[in-house]
Design an enzyme around this catalytic site. Structure first.
Site, PDB file in Angstrom:
ATOM      1  N   GLU A 124       0.731  -0.950   0.169  1.00 31.91           N
ATOM      2  CA  GLU A 124      -0.002   0.013   0.314  1.00 31.91           C
ATOM      3  C   GLU A 124       0.689   0.926  -0.054  1.00 31.91           C
ATOM      4  O   GLU A 124       2.496   1.577   0.614  1.00 31.91           O
ATOM      5  CB  GLU A 124      -1.294  -0.150   0.928  1.00 31.91           C
ATOM      6  CG  GLU A 124      -1.730   0.887   1.218  1.00 31.91           C
ATOM      7  CD  GLU A 124      -2.434   0.877   2.936  1.00 31.91           C
ATOM      8  OE1 GLU A 124      -3.326   2.122   2.743  1.00 31.91           O
ATOM      9  OE2 GLU A 124      -3.219  -0.003   3.085  1.00 31.91           O
ATOM     10  N   GLU A 128      -3.427  11.228   2.852  1.00 37.75           N
ATOM     11  CA  GLU A 128      -4.419  11.641   3.671  1.00 37.75           C
ATOM     12  C   GLU A 128      -4.273  12.496   4.360  1.00 37.75           C
ATOM     13  O   GLU A 128      -3.372  13.008   4.396  1.00 37.75           O
ATOM     14  CB  GLU A 128      -4.581  10.178   4.345  1.00 37.75           C
ATOM     15  CG  GLU A 128      -4.261   9.009   4.267  1.00 37.75           C
ATOM     16  CD  GLU A 128      -4.233   8.341   5.116  1.00 37.75           C
ATOM     17  OE1 GLU A 128      -4.682   6.034   5.452  1.00 37.75           O
ATOM     18  OE2 GLU A 128      -3.450   7.790   6.250  1.00 37.75           O
TER      19      GLU A 128
END
Length: 435
Positions: A124, A128
């Site tokens: 991943e 964010e």
């Protein structure tokens, strides 16, 4: 000494704080670390997806809510109520590559706007944006789903993340990961620094763009604290994405895992054009005018000729119809004139016989005019109207003056005749590297 139950509760609380919140949001339908899985469809090209309208068919799926599209601001990802987390997830994977996303983050305590790469083995790479922090962006990575809170980084963004669009770029090769904000390099991860490459993201990735409520009251306590607090659902929260450039550094039709190691060496590339490549480069449906312009000159002439023939037939049919209508009108006019002449002759005959047709009574039966005599349709009274005596010695002459005050019935009752219709900002050349 603490009891065993207290120790278990403390460990659970610690785990909720340390486990990555985003890792909890991702899943894989088939993990190649544990089983044999279907091949991943490749992107195998580079393309800019401009979200002023729905993406090309077969390139993205929408989940957990509705994504709307605006000509000015792009794709809108809105949380209106508890349980919503609208997300666009690519149907394609890239193996080494680059993404540039023009994004404006949502505000709101506990609201998380995100750009996520994820693989089937839960490698991943993240961007964010916490709704309660309008000045910073966060970067992160994970390898094989291993949660490590120490991987996160926080970076100031000039002008803030919620008031305007910024270019958030990531590049990825077998040697390093790099993150850029508006073209400025803000972080680098070398593969050797991720547990000697074991936790370095290195398997084919798909792209997700979405918004979710890390502050939802049902989230673990650690997630809510990381997100900045509990989310208030009394108003909507919207993240905007104007465009996303995606480049696959590999080319091919699909990517498959040859073993359960989760290493980049285990990835096999099948040659050919991918489904995404074909969908992106498919010629758009032409309008009728565009289809007409594309026809050969000979075909157009044939169409013109056929149209002319049809037009000629229509003209002939109209002429025939008009002729028939005129002929029918003449017949009807002749019949009307004939009836009028018959009525005139009949009235003339009545006068010659000394009778007044207006003094006759109509009782609803048909009049036989051709016989020249009164039938049941026209009845002559047995005695003059207004008297009760029997017939006089001499026959009563209906054409003579009627005795007052009685009136002779009219031939017809008047009551019977009542009228019823962007370029990427702060972009930069492709990075060199491959898997």
């Amino acid at each position: 000494m603490p009891s065993s139950s207290s120790l278990v509760a403390a460990l659970a609380l610690l785990a909720s704080v340390l486990v990555s919140p985003v890792a909890g949001q991702l899943h894989t339908d088939c993990n190649p670390l544990n089983e044999t899985c279907p091949a991943d469809p490749a992107l195998g090209t580079a393309h800019t997806f401009v979200f002023n309208s729905t993406p090309p068919a077969g390139t993205f799926n929408t989940t957990a809510g509705v994504v709307s599209y605006s000509a000015d601001l792009g794709a809108a990802f809105t949380i209106n109520r508890k349980g919503e987390s609208p997300t666009l997830i690519s149907n394609f994977y890239f193996f080494g590559g680059r993404t540039e996303v023009l994004l404006r983050a949502a505000s709101g305590t506990g609201i998380i706007s995100s750009i996520v790469w994820s693989s089937d083995v839960l490698d991943e790479v993240d961007w964010e944006f916490m709704g309660g922090n309008a000045t910073h962006a966060s970067t992160n990575y994970f390898g094989k789903g291993h949660p490590d809170f120490r991987n996160a980084g926080y970076h100031p963004v000039a002008g803030g993340v919620q008031d305007d669009f910024h270019n958030y770029t990531s590049t990825w090769t077998e040697d390093k990961l790099e993150w850029f904000i508006d073209g400025e390099l803000i972080r680098t991860l070398h593969a050797k620094d991720a547990n000697d490459s074991y936790y370095y993201p290195q398997t084919p990735m798909k792209l997700s763009l979405g918004i979710w409520a890390g502050g939802d009251p049902d989230q673990p306590k650690g997630t809510i604290e990381w997100a900045g607090g509990e989310t208030d659902y009394s108003r909507p929260y919207t993240m905007w994405v104007k465009s996303a450039f995606v480049e696959d550094y590999s080319t091919g039709k699909e990517y498959s895992y040859s073993d359960n190691s989760g290493s980049w060496e285990s990835i096999k590339i099948v040659s050919g054009n991918s489904t995404a490549f074909e969908n992106i480069h498919r010629e758009p449906e032409k309008s009728l005018s565009e289809k007409w312009e594309a026809l050969p000159a000979g075909t157009k002439m044939g169409v013109y000729g056929a149209a002319g023939g049809v037009g000629g037939l229509l003209i002939v049919a109209l002429a025939v119809y008009s002729f028939k209508q005129r002929r029918r009108g003449r017949r009807e006019a002749a019949l009307a004139a004939q009836r009028e002449e018959q009525e005139r002759l009949e009235l003339e005959r009545f006068r010659k016989e000394g009778r007044d047709p207006d003094a006759l009574r109509f009782d609803g039966a048909e009049y036989k005019g051709a016989a020249g005599v009164a039938t049941a349709a026209y009845a002559v009274p047995d005695s003059p109207p207004g008297t009760s005596a029997g017939p006089p010695a001499a026959a009563w002459d209906p054409t003579g003056p009627a005795p007052a005050p009685a009136a002779v019935p009219l031939l017809r009752d008047d009551a019977m005749n009542s009228p019823v219709g962007p370029p990427r900002n702060n972009s930069f050349p492709p990075q060199q590297g491959r898997f």
